[in-house]
Each structure stands twice: as C-alpha cells, then as structure tokens.
Design an enzyme around this catalytic site. Structure first.
Site, PDB file in Angstrom:
ATOM      1  N   HIS A 132       0.911  -1.202   0.075  1.00 55.85           N
ATOM      2  CA  HIS A 132      -0.141   0.038  -0.079  1.00 55.85           C
ATOM      3  C   HIS A 132       0.923   1.040  -0.073  1.00 55.85           C
ATOM      4  O   HIS A 132       1.914   1.375   0.742  1.00 55.85           O
ATOM      5  CB  HIS A 132      -0.869   0.103   1.239  1.00 55.85           C
ATOM      6  CG  HIS A 132      -1.789   1.084   1.120  1.00 55.85           C
ATOM      7  ND1 HIS A 132      -2.159   1.812   2.344  1.00 55.85           N
ATOM      8  CD2 HIS A 132      -2.577   1.748   0.377  1.00 55.85           C
ATOM      9  CE1 HIS A 132      -3.176   2.819   2.228  1.00 55.85           C
ATOM     10  NE2 HIS A 132      -3.413   2.507   0.955  1.00 55.85           N
ATOM     11  N   HIS A 155       5.689  17.674 -17.151  1.00 55.01           N
ATOM     12  CA  HIS A 155       6.405  16.400 -17.575  1.00 55.01           C
ATOM     13  C   HIS A 155       7.740  16.283 -16.520  1.00 55.01           C
ATOM     14  O   HIS A 155       8.237  15.124 -16.024  1.00 55.01           O
ATOM     15  CB  HIS A 155       7.066  16.439 -19.019  1.00 55.01           C
ATOM     16  CG  HIS A 155       7.770  15.239 -19.108  1.00 55.01           C
ATOM     17  ND1 HIS A 155       7.088  13.976 -19.192  1.00 55.01           N
ATOM     18  CD2 HIS A 155       8.992  15.005 -19.775  1.00 55.01           C
ATOM     19  CE1 HIS A 155       8.039  13.048 -19.684  1.00 55.01           C
ATOM     20  NE2 HIS A 155       9.200  13.702 -19.983  1.00 55.01           N
ATOM     21  N   TYR A 210       5.296  10.764 -24.195  1.00 53.15           N
ATOM     22  CA  TYR A 210       4.480  10.899 -22.936  1.00 53.15           C
ATOM     23  C   TYR A 210       3.451   9.847 -22.655  1.00 53.15           C
ATOM     24  O   TYR A 210       2.711  10.018 -21.946  1.00 53.15           O
ATOM     25  CB  TYR A 210       3.718  12.272 -22.972  1.00 53.15           C
ATOM     26  CG  TYR A 210       4.524  13.585 -23.405  1.00 53.15           C
ATOM     27  CD1 TYR A 210       5.343  14.073 -22.380  1.00 53.15           C
ATOM     28  CD2 TYR A 210       4.312  14.243 -24.551  1.00 53.15           C
ATOM     29  CE1 TYR A 210       6.036  15.084 -22.631  1.00 53.15           C
ATOM     30  CE2 TYR A 210       5.092  15.236 -24.827  1.00 53.15           C
ATOM     31  CZ  TYR A 210       6.066  15.683 -23.779  1.00 53.15           C
ATOM     32  OH  TYR A 210       6.895  16.858 -23.972  1.00 53.15           O
ATOM     33  N   SER A 211       4.084   8.612 -23.026  1.00 50.14           N
ATOM     34  CA  SER A 211       3.376   7.378 -22.748  1.00 50.14           C
ATOM     35  C   SER A 211       3.850   6.723 -21.205  1.00 50.14           C
ATOM     36  O   SER A 211       4.720   5.956 -21.356  1.00 50.14           O
ATOM     37  CB  SER A 211       3.554   6.437 -23.853  1.00 50.14           C
ATOM     38  OG  SER A 211       2.938   6.941 -24.745  1.00 50.14           O
ATOM     39  N   ASN A 212       3.568   7.563 -20.334  1.00 48.94           N
ATOM     40  CA  ASN A 212       4.042   7.297 -18.835  1.00 48.94           C
ATOM     41  C   ASN A 212       3.301   7.685 -17.849  1.00 48.94           C
ATOM     42  O   ASN A 212       2.483   8.460 -18.063  1.00 48.94           O
ATOM     43  CB  ASN A 212       5.357   8.187 -18.586  1.00 48.94           C
ATOM     44  CG  ASN A 212       6.423   8.221 -19.675  1.00 48.94           C
ATOM     45  OD1 ASN A 212       7.070   7.290 -20.126  1.00 48.94           O
ATOM     46  ND2 ASN A 212       6.587   9.406 -20.401  1.00 48.94           N
ATOM     47  N   ASP A 237       7.473   4.505 -21.497  1.00 51.21           N
ATOM     48  CA  ASP A 237       7.758   4.534 -22.698  1.00 51.21           C
ATOM     49  C   ASP A 237       9.279   4.078 -22.953  1.00 51.21           C
ATOM     50  O   ASP A 237      10.033   4.277 -21.516  1.00 51.21           O
ATOM     51  CB  ASP A 237       7.454   5.579 -23.635  1.00 51.21           C
ATOM     52  CG  ASP A 237       7.857   6.776 -23.261  1.00 51.21           C
ATOM     53  OD1 ASP A 237       9.116   7.086 -22.703  1.00 51.21           O
ATOM     54  OD2 ASP A 237       7.131   7.878 -23.618  1.00 51.21           O
TER      55      ASP A 237
END
Length: 129
Positions: free
Chosen positions: A20, A96, A118-120, A28
């Site tokens: 938790h 970012h 920006y595939s994060n 990416d």
C-alpha cells in the site's frame, strides 16, 4: 506454470512485492530511468511491447488509488491520454519535469518499448479492502 496473468517472472515477482502506497512507473522507451527503483525492462524493439497492453496487464493485477501522468500527454499523445483517462479515473496531470522527479521515488519502473511521446504513468498502490 501459471494459468494466465503476467507470466514474466521478474515482473510478476516485483508486482507481488508492492504494498500500500508504493509507487510504480509504467513508461515508454524514452523516459530517463532514475537510479534507485527496481527496473523491469520489457522493451524488445521500438513499439514492442506497447504501453497500452503492458498497462492493461498491470491494472488487472493491482489495486490503484492514484495515478499521475504528464500534462503534455493531452496534446502530444491524445490516444494515450484517452487510455489513461478511461482506465484511471483518479488520474492527475502534472508537468513532465515533475513526473520525472516523482519517478525517482518509485519502488518499481516497468519500461515498455512504446515509442510515442509521454506514454508514462505513475501508479500508487491501494488495497483491495
């Protein structure tokens, strides 16, 4: 052998060790990976595996209480933003540069072969009860 789910032994084990409030980054191929977190590098070739399938597989295994992505994804990668917004209703957007700073505090980084900007996303683990 497992019947299904994540069959990559390193990734399955790393996910099982999360607790938790631990955070993990699904990223990416281009995101700078900070020193410190455990890294599971799934990248094989640019685009393989893609961000979406990896994220979907992880979301089938984890309880997520918060998600953070780069604000720039909205304009630069609308398909990724749509995926994140549809699967992660608790999604927060930050600049970012801030996402990269937060990534340094993650317990786990899962690098995909994704080759779109920006595939994060940073996921904070919740509990199933």
């Amino acid at each position: 052998m497992k019947r299904g789910g994540i069959v990559n032994a390193q990734l399955a084990g790393a996910l099982a060790r999360l607790g938790h409030t631990d955070t993990l980054v699904v990223c990416d191929a281009g995101l700078p990976i900070p020193h410190g977190p455990e890294v599971v590098d799934l990248a094989f070739r640019l685009g393989i595996p893609g961000f979406g399938p990896v994220l979907e597989g992880i979301l089938e295994e984890l309880v997520v209480e918060e998600a953070v992505a780069a604000r720039e994804v909205e304009g630069a990668n609308p398909d990724c933003h749509a995926l994140l917004a549809s699967r992660l209703p608790e999604l927060k957007l930050v600049p970012h540069w801030e996402l990269k700073l937060r990534a340094a505090d993650a317990r786990l980084v899962v690098r995909t072969g994704e080759a779109t900007p920006y595939s994060n996303v940073i996921l904070r683990c919740g509990v199933p009860f």
